[in-house]
Design an enzyme around this catalytic site. Structure first.
Site, PDB file in Angstrom:
ATOM      1  CB  SER A  24      -1.081  -0.237   1.215  1.00  9.98           C
ATOM      2  OG  SER A  24      -2.343   1.075   1.319  1.00  9.98           O
ATOM      3  CG  HIS A  54      -5.430  -1.424  -1.490  1.00 10.32           C
ATOM      4  ND1 HIS A  54      -5.418  -1.942  -1.161  1.00 10.32           N
ATOM      5  CD2 HIS A  54      -5.014  -0.475  -1.816  1.00 10.32           C
ATOM      6  CE1 HIS A  54      -4.097  -2.308  -0.514  1.00 10.32           C
ATOM      7  NE2 HIS A  54      -4.217  -0.649   0.064  1.00 10.32           N
TER       8      HIS A  54
END
Length: 240
Positions: free
Chosen positions: A129, A164
């Protein structure tokens, strides 16, 4: 004649913080330069959240490595000791959270410069991330609330990164819009479960812990639009 170290970094769409099988973490450890690597977790993007630190240590203490944590919000090392510690690591593993805050804190403490030095010295840099976003020239982020582009990063990886890509509403369309309009350069979009290894700036390996997940190359396609190209990934298994 001395040989320059190989420069490597890995983008992770998973790991100990979200997966229970350990496949991506084992894959990272398998690329260490030694059999029992020193692995430093850097949880800056989460504000050094204690539960995050504990989860890392719990996941890695039983593995064939020497885990440690580098906190910066309660920093205990002076500049010299910080440099010595960070450059002694075989793997630097950066956690998720707020990309913009991560970069700001690193720059305030000089950690950004140490990451360049570690990379040039052969330390494997990786993260999930925000910990994937930080290595590129720019990234797609929710650091400011709504999804947007951040044309700022360490630039160790050319182009941009979007994490994501498949799991958060609006990620795909928002990242493609940022690339299509030129707000972000062309780059790499990771679906959850994917790992991508770059060696001397070039993509050299892509893996996934789930058969349906992919890594995508996203680039402008004219008229402020973008196109994506899925890249093949090898499926990780417990035996690996």
């Amino acid at each position: 004649m001395a040989v320059d170290p190989v420069r490597r970094l890995a983008l992770l769409g998973g790991g100990f913080s979200v997966d229970d099988d350990g496949l991506l973490d084992d894959w990272v450890l398998g690329h260490a330069r030694v059999s029992r690597p020193k692995v430093c977790f850097v949880p800056t993007a989460s504000g050094d959240a204690p539960a995050y630190l504990d989860r890392f240590l719990s996941a890695f203490e039983s593995r064939a490595c020497e885990p440690s944590v580098l906190p910066l919000f309660r920093r205990g090392l002076d500049d010299a000791a910080l440099r010595t510690f960070l450059l002694s690591q075989d793997i630097v593993y950066v956690g998720g959270g707020n990309t913009a805050n991560l970069l700001a804190v690193w720059r305030a403490h000089g950690v950004d410069r140490l990451m360049y030095e570690a990379y040039d010295g052969g330390t494997l840099l990786c993260g999930i991330s925000a910990g994937a976003n930080c290595w590129a020239e720019g990234s797609h982020t929710d650091s400011f609330g709504p999804l947007t582009f951040l044309p700022d990063g360490l630039g160790l990886l050319s182009g941009s990164v979007c994490p994501h890509y498949d799991s958060e509403p609006g990620r795909r369309s928002s990242y493609q819009a940022a690339v299509g309009t030129g707000a972000l350069p062309a780059g790499w979009a990771l679906e959850d479960g994917v790992g991508a290894l770059f060696t001397n700036g070039l993509l050299t390996e892509t893996v996934t812990r789930t058969p349906q997940a992919s890594l995508y190359w996203v680039e402008p396609d004219g008229e402020k639009a973008a196109m994506e190209r899925a890249l093949p990934c090898s499926l990780l298994t417990q035996s690996q």
